[in-house]
Scaffold this active site. Structure first.
Site, PDB file in Angstrom:
ATOM      1  N   ASP A   1     165.525  68.292 -26.024  1.00  0.00           N
ATOM      2  CA  ASP A   1     166.298  67.094 -25.730  1.00  0.00           C
ATOM      3  C   ASP A   1     167.370  66.948 -26.782  1.00  0.00           C
ATOM      4  OD1 ASP A   1     165.195  66.024 -23.351  1.00  0.00           O
ATOM      5  OD2 ASP A   1     163.393  65.540 -24.465  1.00  0.00           O
ATOM      6  N   THR A   2     168.592  66.823 -26.319  1.00  0.00           N
ATOM      7  CA  THR A   2     169.769  66.897 -27.165  1.00  0.00           C
ATOM      8  C   THR A   2     170.851  66.041 -26.522  1.00  0.00           C
ATOM      9  OG1 THR A   2     169.211  69.164 -27.810  1.00  0.00           O
ATOM     10  CG2 THR A   2     171.504  68.527 -28.084  1.00  0.00           C
TER      11      THR A   2
END
Length: 555
Positions: free
Chosen positions: A366-367
């Protein structure tokens, strides 16, 4: 008839049954995965800030409104294009591993193969705040008090949680429930639902403290004193190795970007320890293939060649991406036209090559990716990440953010350049991109967030724009493939909506396929692109339909 109530919102179906127009503006543009973060950046541009100022305002806002993906406990990479210098500057905000950790220590603990996924020992020094401060200090124009103001407002007054973020938050809620301090990022011991108001006063107070200082003062405050003490204490209390000296000795890396020429354009990425090299390797391979002549974008022949180019790129990146202070990546050789031609010749036109020359990604993540172009033509392309959703899930007391688990990307192979060691930067997945024209003017800022999907997304959107002339929104709307983490050869995930004949043909070529739809589409990344017209200065932006966000601009 029932009455409409926002508080009753459930996650809406994740379908692609509508269209988005590209957004046009002239005096600045911001594109991010969250409308509130985009608005924060536009607010800064409206106050006279430049691309660097607005980018950090977006980064801070995202730390509040999308904490599952990003925050002060993570790392960041940025590319900044100076319209005056006509040059791209790379800034590496990844932190080092603890000096006290070593391969010998973890091996003696009975650990083999890889480090535990969410363990405190995977916490490297969080480098995000250092990069935020350094980018503003070197390229910005405003004070941190103005830049952080929107994020502080969201944190202290609350914000409504958006649909995709609500889904990601829910997926990470079990991690938070079982991680030290993780309950601080839950609402009544649960993930906030779509439309619910979430506050994070601890993070708001911390940002307000930092905003009272100059960029260098904010760095000193964060990496020394009580903030660093709280980070170190919770990490060491739960089996990690981080020390106050590790925190105090942190510094960002100012680097030269790396690039390849693709169809007459310069594609720039950050150098290792980031995996931008993988995107450039794939594009360098495609340079010797007439992609547009292979068929339509969703044809099996075209997808096959893009997949195989990406496999070869991952093979090289996995071998050569490591801390630049510990290993000298042979960039000149790898990015040479002759090497690209050699790799292109190794692609079979009618069958998949699944032997050990194929690269296999490790994990998704997750970015957040976002980009800004200001009225003067300066551009900032930036990624900020916790790595996996909420990283370790460990939240230091009273700070309002979780700590990343980036150290999980170290190799435990003693002969690998990316082998675990103390005081070392690990293989990093996060990669911003910038494209220049032949005259060194800014063509675009671009990126596709999402772990090892990122170089795959970069290759696919650049090909869409430069091989087919797609506008930013069209490039982001296209259905994608993703070489999934897995065994040798890498299973190929395809997005629902591709033609049945394409799926059948790719399978016959030897590709192991899996279809993904609904919220599983987030596997294929969430990107943003801003393109600048060099003559008129007009900006054209797009935002990924797989995200909650949008592009916003000024005229």
């Amino acid at each position: 008839m029932s009455t409409f109530e926002i508080s009753s919102h459930h996650l809406p179906a994740f379908t692609f049954n509508s269209r988005r127009s590209p957004v046009y503006a002239t005096k600045g543009m911001v594109a991010s995965s969250q409308p509130l973060a985009t608005e924060a950046g536009v607010e800064i541009l409206r106050k006279g800030g430049n691309a660097a100022d607005a980018a950090i305002a977006v980064a801070a806002a995202l730390a509040v409104v999308e904490p599952c993906s990003t925050g002060l406990g993570g790392d960041a990479f940025a590319l900044f294009y100076s319209a005056t210098a006509k040059d791209v500057f790379a800034l590496n905000g990844s932190g080092k591993s603890a000096q006290d950790i070593s391969l010998e220590k973890v091996t003696a603990m009975g650990i083999s193969g890889e480090l535990p996924l969410r363990h405190a020992m995977t916490v490297n020094v969080p480098g995000a705040l250092g990069l935020w401060a350094d980018l503003v200090e070197r390229h910005g124009t405003l004070e941190l008090s103005e830049i952080f103001a929107p994020a502080i407002r969201y944190a202290m007054q609350g914000f409504p949680v958006s649909p995709v973020t609500a889904q990601l938050w829910n997926e990470g809620s079990e991690i938070l429930k079982h991680s030290p301090g993780g309950e601080q990022l839950l609402l009544n011991d649960k993930a906030p639902r779509c439309g619910e108001i979430m506050l994070n006063r601890n993070l708001g107070l911390l940002l307000a403290r930092l905003a009272d200082h100059s960029p260098s003062g904010a760095k000193q405050l964060f990496y020394t004193g009580d903030i660093a003490e709280k980070i170190v204490k919770i990490v060491r209390d739960h089996g990690g190795f981080l020390s106050e000296n590790d925190m105090a000795s942190h510094s960002s890396l100012f680097q030269e970007s790396i690039s390849v020429n693709y169809r007459g354009y310069e594609i720039h990425e950050c150098p290792p320890n980031g995996q931008g090299l993988a995107a450039l390797l794939a594009l360098n391979t495609l340079n010797d293939i007439d992609v547009a002549e292979l068929g339509a974008p969703d044809s099996p022949e075209r997808l096959h060649h893009l997949i195989e180019a990406m496999r070869l790129a991952f093979a090289d990146a996995r071998l050569h991406v490591a801390d630049p202070h510990h290993y000298s990546t042979p960039l000149k050789k790898l990015l040479s036209p002759s090497y690209g031609a050699k790799r292109a010749a190794q692609i079979f036109p009618d069958r998949a090559k699944l032997d050990n020359t194929s690269g296999v990604p490790l994990n998704s993540s997750d970015t957040v990716y976002f980009c800004v172009v200001d009225k003067d033509g300066n551009g900032c392309s930036m990624v900020n990440s916790n790595y996996l959703g909420f990283g370790t899930g460990i939240v230091p007391e009273g700070l309002g953010f979780s700590l990343q688990n980036r150290g999980h990307n170290f190799s435990l192979d003693p002969n690998h350049p990316n082998v675990l060691a103390g005081g070392k930067r690990s293989y990093h997945t996060i990669i911003p991109g910038i494209c220049l024209r032949e005259d060194k003017s800014l063509h675009s800022t671009f990126g596709v967030m999402g772990g090892f999907m990122q170089p795959q997304g970069h290759m696919q959107v650049i090909s869409a724009m430069l091989d087919d002339g797609a506008n930013p929104q069209e490039a982001l709307n296209r259905l994608r493939f993703c070489i999934e983490p897995g065994e040798a050869g890498g299973k190929i995930c395809l997005e629902e909506g591709l033609p049945g004949a394409t799926i059948e043909r790719l399978s016959a070529m030897g590709h192991e396929l899996e279809m993904r739809g609904g919220y599983d589409r987030t596997l294929f990344g969430r990107g943003q692109i801003i393109v600048r017209d060099p003559e008129k200065g007009t900006l054209c932006g797009g935002c990924d339909p797989r995200s909650d966000g949008h592009a916003g601009g000024l005229c």
